[in-house]
Write a protein that holds these residues in place. Sequence first.
Motif, PDB file in Angstrom:
ATOM      1  N   ASN A 340      42.065  40.375  33.836  1.00 41.47           N
ATOM      2  CA  ASN A 340      41.721  39.141  35.326  1.00 41.47           C
ATOM      3  C   ASN A 340      40.119  39.508  36.420  1.00 41.47           C
ATOM      4  O   ASN A 340      39.743  38.220  36.657  1.00 41.47           O
ATOM      5  CB  ASN A 340      42.744  39.354  36.125  1.00 41.47           C
ATOM      6  N   ASP A 343      37.361  38.337  33.950  1.00 45.37           N
ATOM      7  CA  ASP A 343      37.510  36.383  34.412  1.00 45.37           C
ATOM      8  C   ASP A 343      37.484  36.049  35.164  1.00 45.37           C
ATOM      9  O   ASP A 343      35.962  34.727  35.108  1.00 45.37           O
ATOM     10  CB  ASP A 343      38.825  36.133  34.555  1.00 45.37           C
ATOM     11  N   ASN A 344      37.355  36.340  36.442  1.00 46.22           N
ATOM     12  CA  ASN A 344      37.052  36.138  37.282  1.00 46.22           C
ATOM     13  C   ASN A 344      35.499  36.286  38.214  1.00 46.22           C
ATOM     14  O   ASN A 344      34.794  35.295  38.226  1.00 46.22           O
ATOM     15  CB  ASN A 344      37.456  36.742  38.479  1.00 46.22           C
ATOM     16  N   LYS A 347      33.509  34.009  36.204  1.00 45.73           N
ATOM     17  CA  LYS A 347      33.804  32.288  36.241  1.00 45.73           C
ATOM     18  C   LYS A 347      33.625  31.974  37.666  1.00 45.73           C
ATOM     19  O   LYS A 347      32.891  31.153  37.699  1.00 45.73           O
ATOM     20  CB  LYS A 347      35.693  32.361  36.713  1.00 45.73           C
ATOM     21  N   GLY A 406      45.552  35.906  39.812  1.00 39.92           N
ATOM     22  CA  GLY A 406      45.344  36.949  39.123  1.00 39.92           C
ATOM     23  C   GLY A 406      45.243  38.213  39.828  1.00 39.92           C
ATOM     24  O   GLY A 406      45.346  39.020  39.535  1.00 39.92           O
TER      25      GLY A 406
HETATM   26 MG   LIG Z   1      40.851  35.192  39.130  1.00 39.76          MG
END
Ligand SMILES: [Mg+2]
Length: 443
Positions: A340, A343-344, A347, A406
């Motif tokens: 998580n 991924d953040n 992103k 998340g």
């Molecule tokens: Mg997230």
Amino acid sequence: MNGMAWLAASALLAVVPVGVLAVLVLGGALALLPAVAGGLVVLAAAMLAAALAQRDLGRLHAALDRVEASGQVDGADPRLPPLAALSRRIARIARARTRRAEELSAALGASEAIIERLPDPLIALDAARAAGRANAAARAAFGADVPAVLRHPLLREAIDRAWQERVAQTAELALPVPVARTLQATVIPFETRLPDGTQALVVLSDRTRERAVEQMRADFVTNASHELRTPLASLMGFVETLRGPAADDPPAQQRFLGIMAEQAARMARLIDDLLSLSRIELSEHSPPAERIELGALVGRVLASFEVRLGERRQRLAVEIAPKLPAVIADADQMAQVLTNLVDNAMKYGREGGTVSVSLQPAANGVVLSVRDDGPGIARIHLSRLTERFYRVDKARSRGAGGTGLGLAIVKHIVNRHRGRLLIESEEGQGAHFSVFLPTSLDA
Ligand SMILES: [Mg+2]
Ligand SMILES: Nc1ncnc2c1ncn2[C@@H]1O[C@H](COP(=O)(O)OP(=O)(O)OP(=O)(O)O)[C@@H](O)[C@H]1O
């Protein structure tokens, strides 16, 4: 009878009995001498006894004064047997009284201690409805502001009702300062005034947490249904389009079906995240038991991101300290935390930027940190980031397929591990998420 004769007769009458009496007294005195001597002895004894009695009474009074002044019972030691008996009785009564007073004061002390240590604030009201004594919790909660709390309009009303109706009344108070709190106030009137002047009690219990939990639950249902409704509405819209306007347009159908598949996948992800969040919450009170090496786990998780790095021309910088101690953790959940966070970072991080992951030893634990060099997060959002569905930029997060769960999942996993999550960021300075995990749960 003339005057002279009358005078002579009277004189004769007076002289005769005096003479007789004098003869009698003289004669009698001589005869009663032993009796008089005896009488004098008795008199002297009586006087001695009276003096003794007076001294004993004085001692008894002094002893009683001491009992009255300090409850101290000591021997008055009277000499006279009846007074000695009386003194013993007085001493017995005084001792019983002292014992009773001690018992009473111990009982009072116990009640005081109970009231003082009650976790809820308690304020006594006198007959004029003014604040009397307040227990430690009340002093800690309001300090010198106890009278100000009593002036709260809703509490004032409850006090007035309690005075009129003579039964307990309640009110819910929202106090904005020094921190926002919700208090449940109960006003309990007494039928008769207590010896210390108390006429009623005000008990305040903090309901801030309960209200916040209720609010969170309501918000959660609203948010979850809203999150599901958006892709659902879009799916239904496309179904209508496919049936109608796009019925004979195969290229448009293909495009729409692609979007529909994406929306359906989003709904599935949302449901999966919600389920995993509730599973973690359910197990939050029982910490994991296994010991794991985080180094190997980090390597495995990061390998799964290799493909995505190219999408936004990003780079992964990994730094794992050698000889790290094993931590008590659930491997799957730790993999989810790292997934998580990375991924953040990918992103929301900068396109063409670097995502740095590091694993370092710390006092009694290990710190896993994920850092990016993206736009960062404004300070006002930091404390709310781990709330469910909280997103700084909703459109951007949705566009990236995010559900806003998340970081909530990360927080609950870290809580279950008795660890700590630290989020540091400033706008334009990238974001830094670090997770501390303990090597033992005793610390
Ligand atoms: Mg997230
Ligand atoms: N590294 C980061 N840089 C900038 N903003 C971030 C970063 N990480 C998280 N955020 C902000 O925090 C919000 C919450 O993150 P969270 O991971 O909980 O949800 P999400 O990423 O939107 O959705 P999900 O993780 O469920 O796919 C994000 O929407 C984003 O606005």
